[in-house]
Design a protein around this motif. Sequence first.
Motif, short mmCIF file in Angstrom:
data_model
loop_
_atom_site.label_atom_id
_atom_site.label_comp_id
_atom_site.label_asym_id
_atom_site.label_seq_id
_atom_site.Cartn_x
_atom_site.Cartn_y
_atom_site.Cartn_z
N ASP B 272 0.84 -1.19 0.00
CA ASP B 272 0.00 0.00 0.00
C ASP B 272 0.88 1.24 0.00
O ASP B 272 1.96 1.24 0.60
CB ASP B 272 -0.91 0.01 1.25
N VAL B 273 0.41 2.28 -0.66
CA VAL B 273 1.11 3.56 -0.63
C VAL B 273 0.07 4.67 -0.45
O VAL B 273 -0.98 4.66 -1.08
CB VAL B 273 1.97 3.78 -1.90
N LYS B 274 0.38 5.60 0.45
CA LYS B 274 -0.56 6.69 0.73
C LYS B 274 0.22 8.00 0.88
O LYS B 274 1.19 8.07 1.64
CB LYS B 274 -1.30 6.42 2.06
N PHE B 275 -0.23 9.01 0.18
CA PHE B 275 0.34 10.33 0.39
C PHE B 275 -0.13 10.87 1.74
O PHE B 275 -1.25 10.56 2.18
CB PHE B 275 -0.11 11.31 -0.69
N SER B 276 0.70 11.66 2.37
CA SER B 276 0.26 12.33 3.59
C SER B 276 -0.74 13.41 3.19
O SER B 276 -0.81 13.83 2.03
CB SER B 276 1.45 12.95 4.32
N HIS B 277 -1.51 13.88 4.16
CA HIS B 277 -2.48 14.93 3.85
C HIS B 277 -1.79 16.20 3.37
O HIS B 277 -2.32 16.93 2.55
CB HIS B 277 -3.33 15.25 5.09
N SER B 278 -0.60 16.40 3.88
CA SER B 278 0.15 17.59 3.48
C SER B 278 0.69 17.47 2.06
O SER B 278 1.00 18.47 1.42
CB SER B 278 1.33 17.79 4.44
N GLY B 279 0.83 16.23 1.61
CA GLY B 279 1.40 16.04 0.27
C GLY B 279 2.92 16.01 0.26
O GLY B 279 3.54 15.86 -0.79
N ARG B 280 3.53 16.15 1.44
CA ARG B 280 4.99 16.18 1.48
C ARG B 280 5.61 14.80 1.62
O ARG B 280 6.79 14.62 1.32
CB ARG B 280 5.45 17.03 2.68
N TYR B 281 4.83 13.86 2.13
CA TYR B 281 5.39 12.53 2.40
C TYR B 281 4.55 11.44 1.77
O TYR B 281 3.40 11.65 1.37
CB TYR B 281 5.43 12.28 3.92
N MET B 282 5.16 10.26 1.72
CA MET B 282 4.41 9.07 1.31
C MET B 282 4.61 8.01 2.39
O MET B 282 5.68 7.94 3.01
CB MET B 282 4.97 8.51 -0.01
N LEU B 283 3.60 7.22 2.58
CA LEU B 283 3.66 6.13 3.54
C LEU B 283 3.55 4.83 2.76
O LEU B 283 2.69 4.70 1.89
CB LEU B 283 2.49 6.25 4.51
N THR B 284 4.46 3.89 3.01
CA THR B 284 4.36 2.61 2.33
C THR B 284 4.31 1.49 3.37
O THR B 284 4.84 1.63 4.47
CB THR B 284 5.56 2.33 1.40
N ARG B 285 3.71 0.39 2.97
CA ARG B 285 3.64 -0.78 3.83
C ARG B 285 4.23 -1.94 3.05
O ARG B 285 3.85 -2.20 1.92
CB ARG B 285 2.18 -1.06 4.18
N ASP B 286 5.20 -2.62 3.66
CA ASP B 286 5.63 -3.88 3.09
C ASP B 286 5.37 -4.93 4.17
O ASP B 286 4.74 -4.62 5.17
CB ASP B 286 7.10 -3.83 2.65
N TYR B 287 5.85 -6.13 3.99
CA TYR B 287 5.35 -7.18 4.88
C TYR B 287 5.68 -6.96 6.36
O TYR B 287 4.84 -7.22 7.22
CB TYR B 287 5.87 -8.55 4.43
N LEU B 288 6.85 -6.44 6.62
CA LEU B 288 7.25 -6.31 8.03
C LEU B 288 7.31 -4.88 8.55
O LEU B 288 7.41 -4.67 9.75
CB LEU B 288 8.64 -6.97 8.26
N THR B 289 7.28 -3.91 7.66
CA THR B 289 7.47 -2.52 8.12
C THR B 289 6.50 -1.55 7.47
O THR B 289 5.83 -1.86 6.48
CB THR B 289 8.90 -2.01 7.80
N VAL B 290 6.42 -0.36 8.09
CA VAL B 290 5.83 0.80 7.39
C VAL B 290 6.94 1.84 7.28
O VAL B 290 7.75 1.98 8.21
CB VAL B 290 4.62 1.43 8.13
N LYS B 291 6.95 2.54 6.18
CA LYS B 291 8.03 3.51 5.94
C LYS B 291 7.45 4.84 5.51
O LYS B 291 6.47 4.88 4.76
CB LYS B 291 8.97 2.99 4.84
N VAL B 292 8.08 5.88 6.00
CA VAL B 292 7.71 7.23 5.59
C VAL B 292 8.79 7.75 4.65
O VAL B 292 9.98 7.67 4.97
CB VAL B 292 7.57 8.17 6.80
N TRP B 293 8.38 8.23 3.51
CA TRP B 293 9.31 8.76 2.51
C TRP B 293 9.06 10.24 2.33
O TRP B 293 7.91 10.70 2.31
CB TRP B 293 9.08 8.08 1.16
#
Lengths: 230, 433
Positions: B272-293
């Motif tokens: 899954d990938v989701k932009f932050s509400h601000s539009g500055r970041y992205m959130l991703t989910r892989d099997y073991l982690t969530v990551k903020v980009w």
Amino acid sequence: MFARGLKRKSADGEDSPPAPPSYSLQRQSLLDMSLVKLQLCHMLVEPNLCRSVLIANTVRQLQEDLSLDAAWRLPAPPGAGRGPLERLVSTDILCRSPWEQQGGHSAPDSGGSPAPDLCELPGAPSAQAPRSAPGCAWEADRPRGGFQASLDQILETLESRAPRAAEGLFADVDGPYYDLDAVLTGMVGAKAVPGDGFEALASAGAPPPGSSCKRDLGELDHVVEILVET
Amino acid sequence: MPSHRVPSEADVISTVEFNHTGELLATGDKGGRVVVFQREPESKNAPHSQGEYDVYSTFQSHEPEFDYLKSLEIEEKINKIKWLPQQNAAHSLLSTNDKTIKLWKITERDKRPEGYNLKDEEGKLKDLSTVTSLQVPVLKPMDLMVEVSPRRVFANGHTYHINSISVNSDCETYMSADDLRINLWHLAITDRSFNIVDIKPANMEDLTEVITASEFHPHHCNLFVYSSSKGSLRLCDMRAAALCDKHSKLFEEPEDPSNRSFFSEIISSVSDVKFSHSGRYMLTRDYLTVKVWDLNMEARPIETYQVHDYLRSKLCSLYENDCIFDKFECAWNGSDSVIMTGAYNNFFRMFDRNTKRDVTLEASRESSKPRAVLKPRRVCVGGKRRRDDISVDSLDFTRKILHTAWHPAENIIAIAATNNLYIFQDKVNSEMH
């Protein structure tokens, strides 16, 4: 590197906990499991393409690992001071695919030296460098008939069920299959045909010490020699 | 074709989505149904109780279909629902299964005209001889009726299975992504779409990577991101070219050689990938982690949170039982300060980006009564075990929380646990350790 959770061999009444399965057993088990997964396509619903691709990529990795492994075994007999754990530890070997090892002749660490790409470095024999090459995903340490048959079955299943999904994922394994007899009796053509020559040598299960793609009777003799010795 | 499913499987919730105000919450299930909940206005009599969500409307969005050409069933399962920004009194949403996207319009009717001249109350024609004078029909109140109608059907756009839809900030277009392609549609046009990403190789034998999720940027209507099964993100600019195969930016974290295994690629696949509400970041989910980009840094994520690292030593078993292919979603809270994702055993996790604290909570009837405060849970991995800890080996991998949603403004979360929907309206701060 290998996860626990695989079936373990029975301890046969020993009090001590059973030893973890060997690396090659684990790897084989994983490969078998992966092939079964690819074969079990849903009968009515289209298989999940993402899942199929991920499993197929895993199978490729396992194949590469197997082929690297087989390549190392012949120059140095198996079990010559190298346990499966050490191979597990040599993660750089696990990491690198055969393609990335082109031209590298780094000193063998616990895992053995990387293999120069045969097709790109003709005419430079190297005494003990193991061989592997992209696109010729052969492995030598198990009956190829069984493996080939499984792959063919998968291909068939996948194509009939969902032609678009994972079409011929293992097409690179369907090279000509010469058996050892053919090689030894020199049946594999007298002309130097790079592709055929290599595949014939490859299917003999013995990586030729020479890196040339051109078939060389002298090399065949050498191969036979090695096979006989082991 | 007879269905091989047990009756209850159709009730398994497959997607959850709040609308832009949070007033409405839509769920889709495996049986092709959509259920919309509406938040009741806060009662004046009990000002302390916040508005609760009640069923507002239920409708059958998709039906099972049969593809005669391929002899394959097309599942009616709703993969995704996305709300359109509200432009008038009606609410609209897009719902999609594997192949077809539909635009639904939800309207309310709370008045009806009465006093027709030619028809009586039941609709029968009056005997004209009884009509002596004319009257103007008037609107009289009636019991609220929620009507749902399909306004558009966007069919035949996808060969492969649709995994995402995303409405553009221009409110006129949206995109749909399948395993290999992404199409751009105009909301008013159903007979054609524009292909903007195509990663299908010329030879399917060369296929090694698929698209797993995609989303439009919340503010820049020309930007969108899509994730892949190899763990990469591609940010694309539609102004650059008609076919956005060349990404503007490629976000990829280099592999950690010390953690490498045969499962490395599978667990790196972004679900899954989701932009932050601000539009500055992205959130991703892989099997073991969530990551903020950070959109400005492609080399690696700026934050990584371990969801359930204790599973790392169980990957082989999880591969065997197919759990390793589970696709978990992730969500931002309204202020982008907390992120949430689901896990196994009906656990879900929240990570506070500021305090770096995290919490594990459980969604189950047994452990939560209405209006009770959720108790933090802990998975023990050996060593000291506290009283209510769960050991890794006793986790129930059949109870998984794949779909979660966070209210756009308030601390209200919707958690789908198989065929149950939980809505928690707790304050986040009190839940952190």
